[in-house]
Design an enzyme around this catalytic site. Structure first.
Site, short mmCIF file in Angstrom:
data_model
loop_
_atom_site.label_atom_id
_atom_site.label_comp_id
_atom_site.label_asym_id
_atom_site.label_seq_id
_atom_site.Cartn_x
_atom_site.Cartn_y
_atom_site.Cartn_z
CG HIS A 56 12.78 45.58 46.82
ND1 HIS A 56 13.90 44.91 47.13
CD2 HIS A 56 12.35 45.77 48.42
CE1 HIS A 56 14.14 44.71 48.52
NE2 HIS A 56 13.29 45.37 49.11
CG ASN A 129 16.39 42.31 51.77
OD1 ASN A 129 15.87 42.63 50.67
ND2 ASN A 129 16.14 42.81 52.97
#
Length: 486
Positions: A56, A129
């Protein structure tokens, strides 16, 4: 002369008996801290990149608020959800998973959806997510999985062989693999995608009654996705397309919003549901557990400084508030440790003192010293507990609500191994055009895999989910479905 077979060891040279399953208390867990191999893998993995996030890495962030629109107090005593109309400030960070800090926004990849609620009882982080499931269901496999998504150690290029080799050897990934290669694998913008807590969590009310819960943030802008050719064009021409769109929409006053829903499962149903409710590679049917509206998230302010806010924002699934707790989800159990450990390494031991991470309620701890301590470091107050000098004391009413565990402490998998029913159902829900694009995306991604055995192994998984699915992928790759699949 035959080569001596290598066996896997810990960093200290001890042989590893199980590298697929973390040690848990029975099938349901929770994960035990005695699993030093798991801790070593996660701790080392968190320190593999300096200084960007190991996963990320590239993200966009925004400030906003959450407003309760429905009474859910019968399920949870969490104060920020206690009454209709209550508003809680928040910060959100969207991100791609596999790319580096300067990578393109419009690649095929899951998107991180991390929300920090600055509640009156401390910060609550929901770190999910844009998909309701994940590729693996045990944290012990996470470093290995991410290695396949990163760069080959020899060529320093993305490695399609590693990607499909791991997926084909990890059939639990099939559900997420199908979502990733569908139209939703490339969102049009960060505003036009849903967000999910993905894991199962536990809510507890004021009477000490608990339920299992899953979170669904539904975009009020509607779902929109990018055509693969347009996505590739944007990746070359404007790699910051998603960051730009989010920033401009907020600057222009077109504030993006999401409606939060939850699914509620009675605590006792976990023992009889047809899928293990703590397996993050599975979803709960909304026919069995319908969506219940909770509130509305609004993003209405851009960061003033990207580094100070977006880069230094530190989220952890272990940041709970009273009324919200962990479940025995093995992937979640590992993340409870790994995320905060990563932040201590990347940002520093005192990252919680930074303005973007600091709770609006006062933090009272006995933690002292450490690199970059920039407040008064507790002054001259007592720095241990228990003590006789009126230092902060625990509040027994805020202890977590117990849940029953059973079984032997052992490295075991989940006791449900149906990895095909849900991906097959998802495939059959798609329109014919969606199926064509899914198959083509898979074929385009798999065609350069060097070993035919990897392709055939993965085709067998697709076939077991749905014969048409597997057959069409096989035909696209110029292969036949293995007889073992049929």
């Amino acid at each position: 002369m035959s080569k001596e077979k290598k066996y896997l060891t810990t960093a200290s040279g001890a042989p590893v008996g199980d590298n697929q399953n973390s040690i848990t208390a029975g099938y349901r867990g929770p994960t035990l801290i005695q699993d030093v191999h798991l801790l070593e893998k996660l701790a080392h993995f968190n320190r593999e990149r300096v200084p960007e996030r190991v996963v990320h890495a590239k993200g966009a962030g925004a400030h906003g608020y959450f407003e309760v629109t429905n009474d859910v107090s019968k399920y949870t005593k969490a104060d920020f959800l206690s009454e209709i109309g209550k508003r809680t400030p928040l910060f959100i960070r969207f991100s791609t998973v596999a790319g580096e800090l300067g990578s393109a926004d419009t690649v095929r990849d899951p998107r991180g959806f991390a929300v920090k609620f600055y509640t009156d009882e401390g910060n609550y982080d929901l770190v999910g997510n844009n998909t309701p499931v994940f590729f693996i269901r045990d944290a012990i496999k996470f470093p290995d999985f991410i290695h396949t998504q990163k760069r080959n150690p020899k060529t320093h290029r993305k490695d399609v062989n590693a990607v499909w080799d791991f997926w084909s050897l990890s059939p639990e990934s099939l559900h997420q693999v199908t979502i990733l290669h569908s139209d939703r694998g490339i969102p049009a913008t960060l505003r036009h995608m849903n967000g999910y807590g993905s894991h199962t969590f536990k809510w507890t009310n004021t009477d000490g009654e608990s339920v299992w819960v899953k979170y669904h943030f539904k975009t009020d802008q509607g779902i929109k996705n990018l055509d693969v050719d347009l996505a590739a064009k944007l990746a070359g021409e404007n790699p910051d397309y998603h960051l730009e769109d989010l920033y401009n929409s907020i600057e222009d006053g077109a504030y993006p919003t999401w409606t939060l829903y939850v699914q509620i499962m009675p605590e006792e149903d976990a023992n009889t549901y047809r899928f293990d409710p703590f397996d993050v590679t599975k979803v709960w049917s909304q026919k069995d557990y319908p969506l219940i509206e909770v509130g509305r998230m609004v993003l209405d302010r851009n960061p003033e400084n990207y580094f100070a806010e977006v880069e230094q924002a530190a989220f952890s699934p272990g940041h709970f508030v009273p009324g919200i707790e962990a479940s025995p989800d093995k992937m979640l159990q590992g993340r409870l440790f790994a995320y905060s450990d990563a932040h201590r390494y990347r940002v520093g031991a005192n990252h919680e003192l930074l303005p973007i991470n600091r709770p609006k309620s006062q933090a009272n701890t006995y933690q002292r010293d450490g690199s970059m301590r920039f407040d008064d470091n507790g002054g001259g107050s007592v720095n241990y507990e228990p003590n006789s000098f009126d230092g902060p004391k625990e509040t027994p009413e805020n202890k977590t609500n117990p849940f029953e565990v059973s079984g032997f402490a052992d490295s075991v998998s989940y006791d449900h191994d149906d990895h095909y029913t849900q991906p097959g159902y998802l495939y059959r829900l798609m329109s014919e055009d969606e199926r064509k694009r899914l198959v083509q995306n898979v074929v385009d991604h798999m065609k350069d895999v060097e070993k035919e055995e990897i392709k055939l192994r993965q085709i067998e998984h697709f076939y077991k989910a749905d014969p048409e699915y597997g057959t069409r992928v096989a035909e696209g790759l110029g292969l036949s479905v293995p007889e073992t699949a049929e």
